[in-house]
Design a protein around this motif. Structure first.
Motif, PDB file in Angstrom:
ATOM      1  N   ALA A 213       0.829  -1.202   0.000  1.00 27.60           N
ATOM      2  CA  ALA A 213       0.000   0.000   0.000  1.00 27.60           C
ATOM      3  C   ALA A 213       0.866   1.256   0.000  1.00 27.60           C
ATOM      4  O   ALA A 213       0.550   2.246  -0.669  1.00 27.60           O
ATOM      5  N   ALA A 214       1.987   1.218   0.756  1.00 27.89           N
ATOM      6  CA  ALA A 214       2.879   2.373   0.785  1.00 27.89           C
ATOM      7  C   ALA A 214       3.486   2.632  -0.586  1.00 27.89           C
ATOM      8  O   ALA A 214       3.605   3.777  -1.031  1.00 27.89           O
ATOM      9  N   LEU A 215       3.856   1.576  -1.287  1.00 26.75           N
ATOM     10  CA  LEU A 215       4.420   1.749  -2.632  1.00 26.75           C
ATOM     11  C   LEU A 215       3.385   2.270  -3.617  1.00 26.75           C
ATOM     12  O   LEU A 215       3.724   3.009  -4.553  1.00 26.75           O
ATOM     13  N   GLN A 216       2.128   1.903  -3.422  1.00 27.27           N
ATOM     14  CA  GLN A 216       1.080   2.437  -4.295  1.00 27.27           C
ATOM     15  C   GLN A 216       0.965   3.957  -4.127  1.00 27.27           C
ATOM     16  O   GLN A 216       0.693   4.681  -5.086  1.00 27.27           O
ATOM     17  N   VAL A 217       1.178   4.421  -2.885  1.00 24.14           N
ATOM     18  CA  VAL A 217       1.164   5.870  -2.648  1.00 24.14           C
ATOM     19  C   VAL A 217       2.256   6.549  -3.450  1.00 24.14           C
ATOM     20  O   VAL A 217       2.063   7.600  -4.065  1.00 24.14           O
ATOM     21  N   VAL A 218       3.455   5.939  -3.468  1.00 25.82           N
ATOM     22  CA  VAL A 218       4.574   6.508  -4.227  1.00 25.82           C
ATOM     23  C   VAL A 218       4.261   6.517  -5.722  1.00 25.82           C
ATOM     24  O   VAL A 218       4.536   7.491  -6.428  1.00 25.82           O
ATOM     25  N   ARG A 219       3.670   5.453  -6.219  1.00 25.85           N
ATOM     26  CA  ARG A 219       3.380   5.350  -7.651  1.00 25.85           C
ATOM     27  C   ARG A 219       2.368   6.398  -8.096  1.00 25.85           C
ATOM     28  O   ARG A 219       2.394   6.830  -9.257  1.00 25.85           O
ATOM     29  N   ARG A 220       1.481   6.831  -7.209  1.00 23.19           N
ATOM     30  CA  ARG A 220       0.494   7.839  -7.595  1.00 23.19           C
ATOM     31  C   ARG A 220       1.105   9.231  -7.739  1.00 23.19           C
ATOM     32  O   ARG A 220       0.453  10.147  -8.237  1.00 23.19           O
ATOM     33  N   HIS A 221       2.358   9.372  -7.266  1.00 25.84           N
ATOM     34  CA  HIS A 221       3.026  10.684  -7.351  1.00 25.84           C
ATOM     35  C   HIS A 221       4.404  10.527  -7.987  1.00 25.84           C
ATOM     36  O   HIS A 221       5.430  10.682  -7.317  1.00 25.84           O
ATOM     37  N   PRO A 222       4.461  10.204  -9.286  1.00 29.52           N
ATOM     38  CA  PRO A 222       5.761   9.959  -9.931  1.00 29.52           C
ATOM     39  C   PRO A 222       6.646  11.192  -9.979  1.00 29.52           C
ATOM     40  O   PRO A 222       7.862  11.076 -10.169  1.00 29.52           O
ATOM     41  N   ASP A 223       6.054  12.367  -9.801  1.00 27.31           N
ATOM     42  CA  ASP A 223       6.857  13.582  -9.857  1.00 27.31           C
ATOM     43  C   ASP A 223       7.521  13.913  -8.520  1.00 27.31           C
ATOM     44  O   ASP A 223       8.350  14.818  -8.450  1.00 27.31           O
ATOM     45  N   HIS A 224       7.171  13.197  -7.461  1.00 24.17           N
ATOM     46  CA  HIS A 224       7.755  13.478  -6.149  1.00 24.17           C
ATOM     47  C   HIS A 224       9.204  13.003  -6.078  1.00 24.17           C
ATOM     48  O   HIS A 224       9.578  12.004  -6.688  1.00 24.17           O
TER      49      HIS A 224
END
Length: 419
Positions: A213-224
């Motif tokens: 779930a934490a990695l899904q959060v990262v994937r939703r913000h590729p520009d971060h």
């Protein structure tokens, strides 16, 4: 004709059951062997990194005093620039394979982890060059014995073979019952098999779910940037580290020994906050509002991993068995010499008449709550909290369910939490 059809059906059922049993036994044995090997490699990498850091910072004298052969079978060899070993408590530096790996490392060539046969049995060897300030380059070899791993693998394979053999014999009777009573018995057998697999994997499922779930959060913000997602990455790192410790515990049990308990004084508020942080990405992914109100629960004497796992099991149970958008609240406080953690949701709750059964493994009740999950969360939590001397109680949340966890405070002379 009826007799011939019955015999054909009996033979077909028997062949299918025996083949299915053999495939399942082989798959379980294969996965277990891979887990044991991977665990040994992970432990080797960690031991080698720590030893390299010690060799860089303390010098050979202190290194020799601190890195004799460990109880777990880890050993170390240090090679000088002249190609001679300067530290070899296990007396294995004369093995040609080790000498060849060390020579390649001195020339600057990359050396992969090697599997070497030593007088004490097979071992995995990590070879790396270490450069300490003010000294010339040295080659450090770290070895982890595979004797216990191979013994565990043999036990798993033997258990799988015996299970397959016994199951094959029982399949004769099962095939007869299948012929006479259609598919009832096989459905029960498959259900027992499902329960066995669920019980074996439950400890690892929760950290995997939270890391995913934490990695899904990262994937939703590729520009971060990485810095922007530091909290999420910290959660992933902590969950993977916890999974590694759980895997080590499973390996210890496979060896026939109980995993060591890290009993220390821990701050319940700190552990609870870590649990909520770990579950937050999954809560956002499933649209569950998740809140924490820490009221100063105090300190208890416990294994931090065990306490964290128990709280995660209850919190994961709430996230799994309530519909999206249902709020989940975590609260901590103290009362009468005990730390209290309460995890409450606004879902359908559990009737009073069913609350005792809710702690039984694989029991899933309560209309209105989701049917996902294996029915192990509350059972696991009760077992872990009970081992720490605490209790787990189910109460009404009006609406929903409130799980109340109570742990006795640490004695006053042990009231400083470990850092």
């Amino acid at each position: 004709m009826i007799g011939r059809a019955r015999r054909r059906l009996l033979l077909g059922n028997l062949v299918v059951l025996i083949a299915l049993t053999a495939v399942i036994a082989a798959a379980i044995a294969t996965v277990a062997v891979q887990l044991f090997e991977q665990d040994a490699r992970t432990r080797l990498s960690a031991d080698a990194s720590r030893a390299a850091s010690d060799l860089q910072g303390t010098g050979d004298t202190d290194f020799a005093a601190e890195h004799a052969i460990t109880a777990s079978g880890t050993f170390y060899i240090v090679w000088g620039t002249d190609g001679r070993s300067t530290f070899d408590p296990a007396m294995v530096a004369g093995l040609p394979a080790l000498m060849a790996d060390a020579a390649r490392a001195r020339t600057g060539s990359a050396v992969a982890v090697d599997r070497v046969q030593t007088p004490a049995g097979p071992a995995l060897i990590d070879t790396r060059v270490v450069t300490a300030p003010g000294r010339r380059q040295e080659v450090l070899q770290t070895g982890v014995s595979l004797a216990t791993v191979e013994a565990a693998e043999r036990r798993v394979v033997l258990a799988a073979a015996v299970t397959a053999g016994v199951a094959a014999l029982l399949s004769v009777g099962a095939a007869i019952l299948l012929t006479r009573r259609a598919i009832g018995p096989i459905a029960a057998a498959l259900d027992r098999e499902r329960q066995l697999i669920a019980a074996a994997s439950h400890e690892l499922r929760t950290p995997l779910a939270h890391a995913s779930a934490a990695l899904q959060v990262v994937r939703r913000h590729p520009d971060h940037t990485i810095a922007a997602e530091d909290q999420v990455l910290t959660t992933v790192t902590e969950e993977l580290a916890r999974m590694a410790r759980l895997t080590e515990g499973l390996l210890q049990r496979a060896r026939g020994a109980l995993p060591p308990q890290r009993t220390e004084v821990v701050d319940v508020d700190v552990v609870t906050r870590q649990v909520v942080d770990a579950a937050s990405p999954r809560a956002r992914e499933t649209d569950h509002p998740l809140t924490l109100r820490a009221g100063g629960a105090g300190v208890v004497r416990a294994d931090p991993d065990q306490l964290q796992q128990a709280l995660l099991a209850v919190l994961d149970n709430a996230l799994t068995h309530t519909a999206p958008a249902v709020a989940v609240a975590v609260e901590t406080h103290q009362e009468k010499g005990a730390a209290v953690v309460e995890i409450a949701d606004g879902g359908a709750g559990i009737p009073v008449s069913d609350r005792e059964r809710a702690f039984e493994p694989f029991v899933r009740l309560t209309p209105g709550r989701s049917s996902r999950g294996a029915g192990l969360g509350l059972s696991v939590a009760q077992t872990l909290i009970g081992a720490l001397g605490g209790t787990v109680e189910l109460r009404d949340n009006n609406p929903g369910l409130r799980v109340r966890i109570r742990l006795p405070h640490a004695p006053p002379d042990n009231a400083t939490p470990a850092r």
